[in-house]
Scaffold this motif. Structure first.
Motif, PDB file in Angstrom:
ATOM      1  N   PRO A 174       0.761  -1.376   0.065  1.00  0.00           N
ATOM      2  CA  PRO A 174      -0.100  -0.041  -0.045  1.00  0.00           C
ATOM      3  C   PRO A 174       0.868   1.232  -0.010  1.00  0.00           C
ATOM      4  O   PRO A 174       2.148   1.151   0.589  1.00  0.00           O
ATOM      5  N   GLY A 175       0.537   2.423  -0.369  1.00  0.00           N
ATOM      6  CA  GLY A 175       1.372   3.549  -0.495  1.00  0.00           C
ATOM      7  C   GLY A 175       0.330   4.820  -1.047  1.00  0.00           C
ATOM      8  O   GLY A 175      -0.650   4.916  -1.660  1.00  0.00           O
ATOM      9  N   GLY A 176       0.746   5.944  -0.369  1.00  0.00           N
ATOM     10  CA  GLY A 176      -0.056   7.108  -0.732  1.00  0.00           C
ATOM     11  C   GLY A 176       0.926   8.132  -1.469  1.00  0.00           C
ATOM     12  O   GLY A 176       0.417   9.173  -1.663  1.00  0.00           O
ATOM     13  N   TRP A 177       2.078   7.562  -2.015  1.00  0.00           N
ATOM     14  CA  TRP A 177       2.831   8.556  -3.091  1.00  0.00           C
ATOM     15  C   TRP A 177       2.310   8.691  -4.286  1.00  0.00           C
ATOM     16  O   TRP A 177       1.557   8.060  -4.660  1.00  0.00           O
ATOM     17  N   GLN A 178       2.786   9.963  -4.871  1.00  0.00           N
ATOM     18  CA  GLN A 178       2.441  10.158  -6.174  1.00  0.00           C
ATOM     19  C   GLN A 178       3.393   9.381  -7.105  1.00  0.00           C
ATOM     20  O   GLN A 178       4.330   9.767  -7.229  1.00  0.00           O
ATOM     21  N   LEU A 179       2.633   8.696  -8.045  1.00  0.00           N
ATOM     22  CA  LEU A 179       3.639   7.874  -8.838  1.00  0.00           C
ATOM     23  C   LEU A 179       3.473   8.119 -10.270  1.00  0.00           C
ATOM     24  O   LEU A 179       2.847   8.754 -11.096  1.00  0.00           O
ATOM     25  N   ILE A 180       4.842   8.495 -10.703  1.00  0.00           N
ATOM     26  CA  ILE A 180       5.137   9.161 -11.910  1.00  0.00           C
ATOM     27  C   ILE A 180       5.850   8.256 -13.069  1.00  0.00           C
ATOM     28  O   ILE A 180       5.992   8.690 -14.062  1.00  0.00           O
ATOM     29  N   GLY A 181       6.282   7.125 -12.441  1.00  0.00           N
ATOM     30  CA  GLY A 181       7.127   6.290 -13.550  1.00  0.00           C
ATOM     31  C   GLY A 181       7.115   4.807 -13.033  1.00  0.00           C
ATOM     32  O   GLY A 181       6.514   4.624 -11.918  1.00  0.00           O
ATOM     33  N   THR A 182       7.941   4.034 -13.668  1.00  0.00           N
ATOM     34  CA  THR A 182       7.923   2.533 -13.328  1.00  0.00           C
ATOM     35  C   THR A 182       9.620   2.175 -13.831  1.00  0.00           C
ATOM     36  O   THR A 182       9.761   2.587 -14.641  1.00  0.00           O
ATOM     37  N   MET A 183      10.269   1.544 -12.774  1.00  0.00           N
ATOM     38  CA  MET A 183      11.619   0.927 -13.200  1.00  0.00           C
ATOM     39  C   MET A 183      11.180  -0.412 -13.612  1.00  0.00           C
ATOM     40  O   MET A 183      10.443  -1.327 -13.241  1.00  0.00           O
ATOM     41  N   PRO A 184      11.756  -0.741 -14.907  1.00  0.00           N
ATOM     42  CA  PRO A 184      11.251  -1.948 -15.608  1.00  0.00           C
ATOM     43  C   PRO A 184      11.639  -2.992 -15.043  1.00  0.00           C
ATOM     44  O   PRO A 184      10.658  -4.161 -14.899  1.00  0.00           O
ATOM     45  N   ASP A 185      12.766  -3.198 -14.375  1.00  0.00           N
ATOM     46  CA  ASP A 185      12.922  -4.345 -13.443  1.00  0.00           C
ATOM     47  C   ASP A 185      13.367  -4.118 -12.175  1.00  0.00           C
ATOM     48  O   ASP A 185      14.665  -3.744 -11.722  1.00  0.00           O
ATOM     49  N   PRO A 186      12.372  -4.118 -11.006  1.00  0.00           N
ATOM     50  CA  PRO A 186      12.546  -3.560  -9.724  1.00  0.00           C
ATOM     51  C   PRO A 186      13.497  -4.827  -8.661  1.00  0.00           C
ATOM     52  O   PRO A 186      13.771  -4.386  -7.689  1.00  0.00           O
ATOM     53  N   GLY A 187      13.490  -5.940  -9.166  1.00  0.00           N
ATOM     54  CA  GLY A 187      14.324  -6.803  -8.643  1.00  0.00           C
ATOM     55  C   GLY A 187      15.459  -6.676  -7.869  1.00  0.00           C
ATOM     56  O   GLY A 187      15.700  -6.964  -6.857  1.00  0.00           O
ATOM     57  N   PRO A 188      16.417  -5.899  -8.721  1.00  0.00           N
ATOM     58  CA  PRO A 188      17.785  -5.689  -7.969  1.00  0.00           C
ATOM     59  C   PRO A 188      17.600  -4.702  -6.684  1.00  0.00           C
ATOM     60  O   PRO A 188      18.582  -4.648  -5.897  1.00  0.00           O
TER      61      PRO A 188
END
Length: 215
Positions: A174-188
């Protein structure tokens, strides 16, 4: 009014010292000074150094009172632009709140991406979830409020803004921050099997590198 001291230090148990700083900038400077002294071998043995928004906890200290007297006498230089290892984070600027942030900034959505990736950030501290680093570096005129209604699920890899901070969610929460983008591979961002589980650790410098969607 009596000027506030640059820092105060007090024992937090038998083998820990809590150092309180007046603002985020001086907290970052004190943390950087600790790392420099530890690397140079001039810091007494400390098992863990844990920075917060305006505090630094030193755990595993043999004599907290003696260390408190030392650190309160230090001359602490400001953090320089070259302090800290650099971590590049790829990001697609496709977040669901990109238009809302653009409205708050008074610019087009493409300009949000341009401004966000033009800055260099610093990991001030970690918290909320394993691998979640709070990144400072946004100028005051780019600070944005949290969402009025938090989301029940923010996907892993979401690049977000809230107040003076930027961040990347390492896992779905869950989260309340403003989402502006995506990291393609967050695994690292978080891998408990690594010697250093978190990719982003306090003191790191962070740069966001825009990437295009695959054809």
């Amino acid at each position: 009014m009596t000027p506030r001291p640059p820092l105060t230090a007090r024992p937090a148990g038998r083998h820990a010292l809590l150092v309180e700083l007046p603002d985020a900038e001086r907290t970052a400077a004190f943390h950087a000074e600790l790392l420099r002294r530890r690397a140079a071998g001039t810091l007494v043995p400390v098992e863990e150094i844990v920075p917060g928004a305006r505090t630094v906890l030193l755990d595993g200290v043999r004599d907290p009172d003696a260390l408190a007297r030392r650190v309160t006498a230090w001359e602490i230089p400001a953090v320089t632009a070259d302090d800290g290892d650099v971590v590049d984070i790829p990001v697609r600027y496709d977040g669901p709140d990109l238009s809302d942030v653009a409205d708050l900034w008074g610019v087009a959505p493409a300009e949000v991406a341009a401004r966000h990736c033009a800055l260099t950030y610093r990991v001030a501290f970690c918290g909320f979830a394993p691998g979640f680093g709070y990144l400072t570096g946004l100028p005051p005129h780019l600070h944005v409020p949290r969402r009025a209604t938090p989301r029940t699920r923010v996907p892993a890899g979401a690049v977000a803004l809230a107040g003076p901070y930027s961040a990347v969610y390492p896992r779905a929460t869950p989260g309340g921050w403003q989402l502006i983008g995506t990291m393609p591979d967050p695994g690292p961002l978080w891998d408990p099997a690594r010697e250093r589980a978190a990719l982003l650790t306090p003191g790191n410098r962070v740069r966001f590198v825009p990437v295009e969607d695959p054809a």
